[in-house]
Design an enzyme around this catalytic site. Structure first.
Site, mmCIF file in Angstrom:
data_model
loop_
_atom_site.group_PDB
_atom_site.id
_atom_site.type_symbol
_atom_site.label_atom_id
_atom_site.label_comp_id
_atom_site.label_asym_id
_atom_site.label_seq_id
_atom_site.Cartn_x
_atom_site.Cartn_y
_atom_site.Cartn_z
ATOM 1 N N ASP A 30 17.213 11.945 8.723
ATOM 2 C CA ASP A 30 17.850 10.701 8.277
ATOM 3 C C ASP A 30 17.696 10.427 6.790
ATOM 4 O O ASP A 30 18.262 9.471 6.270
ATOM 5 C CB ASP A 30 17.322 9.508 9.080
ATOM 6 C CG ASP A 30 15.829 9.294 8.925
ATOM 7 O OD1 ASP A 30 15.200 9.965 8.089
ATOM 8 O OD2 ASP A 30 15.284 8.449 9.656
ATOM 9 N N ASP A 41 10.422 14.913 17.792
ATOM 10 C CA ASP A 41 11.740 14.875 17.152
ATOM 11 C C ASP A 41 11.652 15.717 15.888
ATOM 12 O O ASP A 41 11.140 15.271 14.851
ATOM 13 C CB ASP A 41 12.112 13.427 16.835
ATOM 14 C CG ASP A 41 13.598 13.174 16.925
ATOM 15 O OD1 ASP A 41 14.329 14.080 17.346
ATOM 16 O OD2 ASP A 41 14.030 12.064 16.581
#
Length: 282
Positions: free
Chosen positions: A37, A145
Site C-alpha cells: 500500500d 500478509d
C-alpha cells in the site's frame, strides 16, 4: 486481503498493552495473503519492546531522517512512505526473505517468522523468513500478509501518490493484478513485484506452517527494525589467504652415523701452479 491500522488505532493498542513483542503463538499453521500500500508501516512508530523502528522513505524513495515522527503519506500532508527495498527477495530456489503485516489485535512488531509453505503446487516445501513490519485490523492471528509490490493496496493507498499507480497496471484493490505486469512498474519495484511470479511461481495465497525465529541480519539491515535484546546471528569465520607466502626455514638433523656436511659462507681457496711460465689455478 490487506488493510492496515495507522497511528490512532496503534496508539490505542499500545495503551492497553505493556509490550507488543511475543504476543503471537511461537508456532502453528496459518495462511498468507499479499499487499503493497506504500503507506508508512505501523511498526515505524516508537513503541515499547523495540530498540529501533522500521525505517521509512520520502516520496522519492529516499530514507527519512525523521521517519519515526513523520506523518504517513497515506494521510493528508504526510511525507512518510514504505521503502522499496522492503520488498521480498530470493536467497536461492528454496529460501527467501521478506516482510509481512500481522494481526493488529496481537501485534508482534519486528518479530521474525519462518514460513514453510504447505499448499500443493510448485511452492510446497519452500521456506520464507519474514519480519512483521506492519499490522492489519482484518488480518487474523495466524495470517501473514506478505509485502510485495503489486499485491493490492487494501484499505489504504499511498501508491497513487508516491508512484502515480493506476489500477490498469497495479490491479485490484485486494490481491493486485492477476497477470504479470511487473515490467510496467517503477524500476525500484520491478524485482519485488516479480518475486510473486518467479520464486512463488504465481501461486496465490498458499498456506504455511510458521515458527518464530531470530531475524537474519540481512532482514534487519533492510528494515532497520529490531526488538529489545536482538543480536545479529554469528557469521561463520572467513579465512583469508595471504597474498604472498614466505617458505619457512627448515633444520635437518643428520641421522646417526651419517656424515655431516658443512657449508661455509666463503668459497674454498684455489690451488695454483705454474706451467710454461703461466699460472693456472683449480
Amino acid at each position: 486481503m490487506a488493510s492496515f491500522t495507522r497511528l490512532a488505532t496503534f496508539a490505542a493498542l499500545l495503551a492497553s498493552s505493556a509490550s507488543i513483542v511475543g504476543a503471537v503463538a511461537a508456532s502453528g499453521s496459518g495462511t498468507t495473503t499479499r499487499y503493497w500500500d506504500c503507506c508508512k508501516p505501523s511498526c515505524a512508530w516508537t513503541q515499547p519492546g523495540l530498540t529501533s523502528t522500521v525505517k521509512t522513505c520520502d516520496i522519492n524513495d529516499k530514507p527519512l531522517a525523521n521517519g519515526v515522527t513523520a506523518q504517513s503519506g497515506c494521510q493528508n500532508g504526510g511525507t512518510s512512505f514504505m521503502c522499496s527495498d522492503q520488498s521480498p527477495w530470493a536467497i536461492n530456489d528454496n529460501l527467501a526473505y521478506g516482510f509481512a503485516a500481522v494481526t493488529a489485535s496481537n501485534p508482534t512488531c519486528c518479530q521474525c517468522y519462518k514460513l514453510t509453505f504447505t499448499s500443493d503446487g510448485p511452492i510446497k516445501g519452500k521456506t520464507m523468513i519474514v519480519q512483521a513490519t506492519n499490522t492489519g485490523n482484518d488480518v487474523s492471528g495466524t495470517q501473514f500478509d506478505l509485502a510485495m509490490p503489486g499485491g493490492g493496496f487494501g484499505q489504504f493507498d499511498g501508491c497513487s501518490k508516491e508512484w502515480k499507480a493506476t489500477s490498469d497496471i497495479w490491479g485490484a484493490q485486494y490481491g493486485g493484478s492477476n497477470t504479470n505486469q511487473c515490467s510496467k512498474f517503477p524500476a525500484a519495484l520491478q524485482k519485488g513485484c516479480g518475486f510473486r511470479w518467479d520464486w512463488m511461481k504465481g501461486q496465490s495465497n498458499p498456506n504455511v506452517n510458521y515458527e518464530t525465529v531470530a531475524c537474519p541480519a540481512e532482514i534487519v539491515a533492510k528494515s532497520g527494525c529490531s526488538v529489545t535484546g536482538y543480536s545479529a546471528p554469528q557469521q561463520q569465520p572467513v579465512t583469508i589467504k595471504p597474498t604472498t607466502t614466505t617458505a619457512p626455514k627448515t633444520t635437518t638433523t643428520p641421522k646417526a652415523n651419517a656424515p655431516t656436511t658443512t657449508t661455509t659462507a666463503t668459497p674454498p681457496k684455489k690451488s695454483c701452479y705454474r706451467v710454461n711460465g703461466r699460472w693456472r689455478c683449480r
